[in-house]
Design an enzyme around this catalytic site. Sequence first.
Site, mmCIF file in Angstrom:
data_model
loop_
_atom_site.group_PDB
_atom_site.id
_atom_site.type_symbol
_atom_site.label_atom_id
_atom_site.label_comp_id
_atom_site.label_asym_id
_atom_site.label_seq_id
_atom_site.Cartn_x
_atom_site.Cartn_y
_atom_site.Cartn_z
ATOM 1 N N GLU A 43 0.017 15.594 -0.605
ATOM 2 C CA GLU A 43 1.071 15.308 0.387
ATOM 3 C C GLU A 43 2.154 16.393 0.196
ATOM 4 O O GLU A 43 2.401 17.179 1.100
ATOM 5 C CB GLU A 43 1.644 13.906 0.163
ATOM 6 C CG GLU A 43 2.732 13.498 1.153
ATOM 7 C CD GLU A 43 3.359 12.127 0.819
ATOM 8 O OE1 GLU A 43 3.204 11.659 -0.333
ATOM 9 O OE2 GLU A 43 4.013 11.545 1.716
ATOM 10 N N ASP A 58 1.505 4.601 6.980
ATOM 11 C CA ASP A 58 2.189 4.847 5.704
ATOM 12 C C ASP A 58 3.332 3.844 5.468
ATOM 13 O O ASP A 58 3.125 2.860 4.744
ATOM 14 C CB ASP A 58 2.700 6.294 5.626
ATOM 15 C CG ASP A 58 2.842 6.826 4.203
ATOM 16 O OD1 ASP A 58 2.432 6.133 3.267
ATOM 17 O OD2 ASP A 58 3.355 7.948 4.035
ATOM 18 N N ASP A 59 4.497 4.107 6.029
ATOM 19 C CA ASP A 59 5.669 3.231 5.858
ATOM 20 C C ASP A 59 6.323 3.057 7.225
ATOM 21 O O ASP A 59 7.381 3.657 7.504
ATOM 22 C CB ASP A 59 6.657 3.863 4.866
ATOM 23 C CG ASP A 59 6.026 4.101 3.508
ATOM 24 O OD1 ASP A 59 5.872 3.135 2.737
ATOM 25 O OD2 ASP A 59 5.638 5.257 3.243
ATOM 26 N N HIS A 107 -2.853 9.097 -3.753
ATOM 27 C CA HIS A 107 -2.113 10.048 -2.940
ATOM 28 C C HIS A 107 -2.270 11.417 -3.609
ATOM 29 O O HIS A 107 -2.046 11.552 -4.825
ATOM 30 C CB HIS A 107 -0.631 9.702 -2.922
ATOM 31 C CG HIS A 107 -0.267 8.543 -2.054
ATOM 32 N ND1 HIS A 107 -0.864 7.315 -2.149
ATOM 33 C CD2 HIS A 107 0.657 8.443 -1.051
ATOM 34 C CE1 HIS A 107 -0.315 6.504 -1.251
ATOM 35 N NE2 HIS A 107 0.606 7.154 -0.578
ATOM 36 N N HIS A 150 1.864 1.036 3.050
ATOM 37 C CA HIS A 150 2.531 0.423 1.891
ATOM 38 C C HIS A 150 3.257 -0.795 2.435
ATOM 39 O O HIS A 150 4.158 -0.646 3.271
ATOM 40 C CB HIS A 150 3.537 1.398 1.274
ATOM 41 C CG HIS A 150 2.893 2.680 0.825
ATOM 42 N ND1 HIS A 150 2.514 2.899 -0.481
ATOM 43 C CD2 HIS A 150 2.533 3.796 1.509
ATOM 44 C CE1 HIS A 150 1.969 4.099 -0.588
ATOM 45 N NE2 HIS A 150 1.955 4.666 0.613
ATOM 46 N N HIS A 201 -3.916 3.052 5.109
ATOM 47 C CA HIS A 201 -2.806 3.639 4.330
ATOM 48 C C HIS A 201 -1.502 3.056 4.865
ATOM 49 O O HIS A 201 -0.849 3.629 5.736
ATOM 50 C CB HIS A 201 -2.847 5.175 4.459
ATOM 51 C CG HIS A 201 -1.880 5.887 3.576
ATOM 52 N ND1 HIS A 201 -2.073 7.192 3.153
ATOM 53 C CD2 HIS A 201 -0.691 5.500 3.032
ATOM 54 C CE1 HIS A 201 -1.043 7.565 2.402
ATOM 55 N NE2 HIS A 201 -0.194 6.555 2.318
HETATM 56 N N1 ADE Z 1 5.214 5.296 -1.466
HETATM 57 C C1 ADE Z 1 5.399 4.831 -0.221
HETATM 58 N N2 ADE Z 1 5.105 5.792 0.657
HETATM 59 C C2 ADE Z 1 4.720 6.881 -0.040
HETATM 60 C C3 ADE Z 1 4.284 8.186 0.305
HETATM 61 N N3 ADE Z 1 4.182 8.601 1.570
HETATM 62 N N4 ADE Z 1 3.990 9.041 -0.688
HETATM 63 C C4 ADE Z 1 4.100 8.659 -1.963
HETATM 64 N N5 ADE Z 1 4.487 7.460 -2.331
HETATM 65 C C5 ADE Z 1 4.803 6.567 -1.381
HETATM 66 ZN ZN ZN Z 2 1.532 6.545 1.251
#
Ligand code: ADE
Ligand code: ZN
Length: 338
Positions: free
Chosen positions: A200, A278-279, A197, A19, A17
Amino acid sequence: MQNIDTLIKRLPKCELHIHIEGSLEPELMFALARRNNIRLPYESVDAVRRAYRFRNLQDFLDIYYQGMSVLITEQDFYDLAFTYLQRARADNVRHVEMFFDPQGHTARGVAFAAVVNGLSRAIADAGREFGVEASLIMCFLRHLDEADAEKTLDSALAFRDKIVGVGLDSSEAGNPPSKFKHVFARARDAGLFVTAHAGEEGPPSYVWEALDVLGVRRIDHGNRSLEDAALVGRLAREKMALTVCPLSNLRLRVVDDLRRHPLRRMMDKGLVVTVNSDDPAYFGGYVNDNYRAVFDALSLTREEIVAIVRNGFAASLMTAQANADALAEIERVLAESK
Ligand code: ADE
Ligand code: ZN
């Protein structure tokens, strides 16, 4: 006995996971802005980092879409992915299933081919040069309509050999998985792996829909599943992996304190959990930082850390042989760490 940082580092790992646009560090953002003659609304790298204070998912997404506006050429996408894969290698990540958001680029006039070809070329080079294996999962932006997702799937099918799956991301509340029923059916018919997703910020019903309407094989995040005992039972019975992102959850205020992160309860209920970043450029940590953070905050044992690492391989799309090799290597690392 090795200290925990050494153990986390030495264990081969998967990242399921991430992006890729969320791995854009401010330094590269500025370099690409300069290369493409784009003016950023920040005067320095520090000013960018100071702006990374989010009250919720939408706050983050607004800045994330603005950040990705510096990605224009195929080479930009190459540089983005290659830089991330080098960083993943430093964490001893061996296998990556990388999300990307083509609609965040095509809407700005960037060709779909520039995105996919740049990312794929970086993946090929990283595999050859330092042995990190990676594949691409294309996400549909759920705040857009299904017709837009359908067009994006049409574009992707021309690159079928370069994309292993589809996912669903962006603003969750008000955009349930069922909105994308038809496009996911078509993706499944094309033999693509499907994930989404869910849970969340959205309710447990979104996780049910991801399972029953989209036919997903993994759930990305899934935190709010814990509010529904029947759902937890289903996820456990089906060994449905959750790609959990602890530092993301903290920074997006999905949890108010990592000590109350649901990962511990998920494990206690027998759910297949994995740990991911994630990011990472936006949330202050790559995958090893995420492992370290939950080890500390939730007082996990070394055995629990190893179990999460093994779950990552089990939940991945790796071949059975590659998976067996990774598990054997985990055993060797553990034998050396005694
Ligand atoms: N796009 C990038 N990160 C995300 C996240 N945590 N939740 C939803 N969309 C995303
Ligand atoms: Zn994500």
